[in-house]
Write an enzyme that holds these catalytic residues in place. Structure first.
Site, PDB file in Angstrom:
ATOM      1  CB  CYS B  87     -49.275 -56.004 -19.655  1.00 63.91           C
ATOM      2  SG  CYS B  87     -50.876 -55.176 -19.572  1.00 63.91           S
ATOM      3  CG  HIS B 196     -48.154 -55.240 -24.332  1.00 63.40           C
ATOM      4  ND1 HIS B 196     -48.433 -56.531 -23.953  1.00 63.40           N
ATOM      5  CD2 HIS B 196     -48.996 -54.447 -23.631  1.00 63.40           C
ATOM      6  CE1 HIS B 196     -49.424 -56.518 -23.071  1.00 63.40           C
ATOM      7  NE2 HIS B 196     -49.789 -55.270 -22.858  1.00 63.40           N
ATOM      8  CD  GLU B 198     -45.986 -58.517 -25.679  1.00 61.05           C
ATOM      9  OE1 GLU B 198     -45.181 -57.673 -25.254  1.00 61.05           O
ATOM     10  OE2 GLU B 198     -47.141 -58.641 -25.212  1.00 61.05           O
TER      11      GLU B 198
END
Lengths: 97, 233
Positions: B87, B196, B198
């Site tokens: 991002c 994302h 994560e």
């Protein structure tokens, strides 16, 4: 103190969602005379001293390296304003960009 | 000795702790790095996390891309060290010219937050070697300026060289050209993507799957891939 103004615009061929949103608002408010709006950025750099060739060269470099991203934007103008805010002869030409 | 993956924190980073956690879930040691340092602390790989570094003033990722540690990140990337930008980190990598193209405001003008399906198109990068070619994964996406753009010439080169790593499937959430969600450099050690990974590494906190709510862990393979590629060097 003199100021150097750097104008940066999104590249003409790229979509400008900000400009599109403003154009939409204008149309909703009944302003029908405008077919397009594009939104850019204006940087005013206050110069500590006189504007000489060296300062202008560094502004050109800063404009390309930091103030704009050449992938998505163009530096469209670099203008020198004197103390009174009037365009001075030195760099009033858009050719500086 | 475990593999050490650095996660850089910038002023305005949001997902640095999540990225550190993802590294640990994948079996690596997470090392917190600071934007103002010139020191990568000898890490084996680097993650530039999501967020709004420097308030995203000037342009997203622009000021961060000039921060002290980025000089070390660029040098490390040029040595072949795996670097992942998520991002805001992806935006930094384009601003630092480690990846081609740029990210602009979403075409519809709104911030978007959704679980997003992606197709993994390149499984030879340092960060995607654990996926199978064409595998579809679901990870969260959350951005306001995630529209990937590049010149026609650059797009053609990226497509021709197989450097589109992730492509949006189903919907294109932000107007990205060619549905591009992530790209890599020529060497395949630097990868940037808008969604994302994560946030999809632990059951109970990931996207919904057919099996159970929030059980999606498709993002974990990105971090595991980097650890694997480092072990095989």
């Amino acid at each position: 103190m003199p100021k150097i103004v750097v104008d940066v615009m999104p590249k003409a061929e790229l979509l400008d969602p900000q400009g599109k949103a403003v154009a939409g608002a204008l149309a909703r408010l009944g302003n029908t005379a405008f077919s397009d709006v594009r939104v850019g950025k204006r940087f005013e750099l206050t110069v500590d001293g006189a504007v000489d060739a060296e300062v202008l060269a560094s502004v050109r470099a800063i404009a390309d390296d930091l103030l704009s991203n050449g992938v998505i934007e163009d530096v469209v103008d670099i203008t020198v304003l004197d103390e009174s805010g009037a365009h001075s002869g030195a760099g009033a030409s858009g050719a500086l960009a | 000795m475990s593999t050490r993956v650095g996660v850089v924190t910038f002023p305005g980073s949001l997902d640095d702790r999540d990225a550190q956690r993802a590294v640990r879930f994948a079996g690596g040691e997470a090392v917190a790095l600071w934007h103002g340092d010139h020191d990568l602390q000898g890490v084996d790989a680097v993650v530039l996390p999501g967020g709004f570094s420097y308030g995203d003033y000037l342009r997203c990722g622009a000021i961060a891309s000039h921060s002290p540690i980025m000089r070390e990140v660029v040098a490390a990337a040029e040595r072949g060290v795996p670097v992942l930008g998520i991002c805001n980190g992806f935006q930094m990598l384009t601003e630092a010219h480690l990846l081609p193209g740029g990210l602009i405001r979403n075409d519809h003008g709104s911030f978007v937050c959704r679980d997003q399906v992606l197709r993994v198109e390149n499984t030879s990068t340092a960060w995607t070697n654990g996926y199978t070619a064409g595998q579809e994964i679901t990870i969260p996406l959350k951005n306001g300026e995630g529209g990937y753009i590049a010149s026609a010439e650059t797009l053609e080169r990226l497509e021709g060289e197989g450097r589109v790593v992730f492509r949006y499937v189903g919907v294109n959430p932000n107007g990205s050209l060619n549905d591009i969600a992530g790209v890599t450099n020529e060497r395949g050690n630097v990868v940037g993507l808008m969604p994302h990974p994560e946030h999809a590494v632990e059951a109970g906190f990931g996207p919904d799957t057919a099996l159970a709510m929030r059980s999606g862990v498709d993002g974990l393979t990105i971090f595991a891939s980097a650890l694997r590629s480092l072990l095989s060097v």
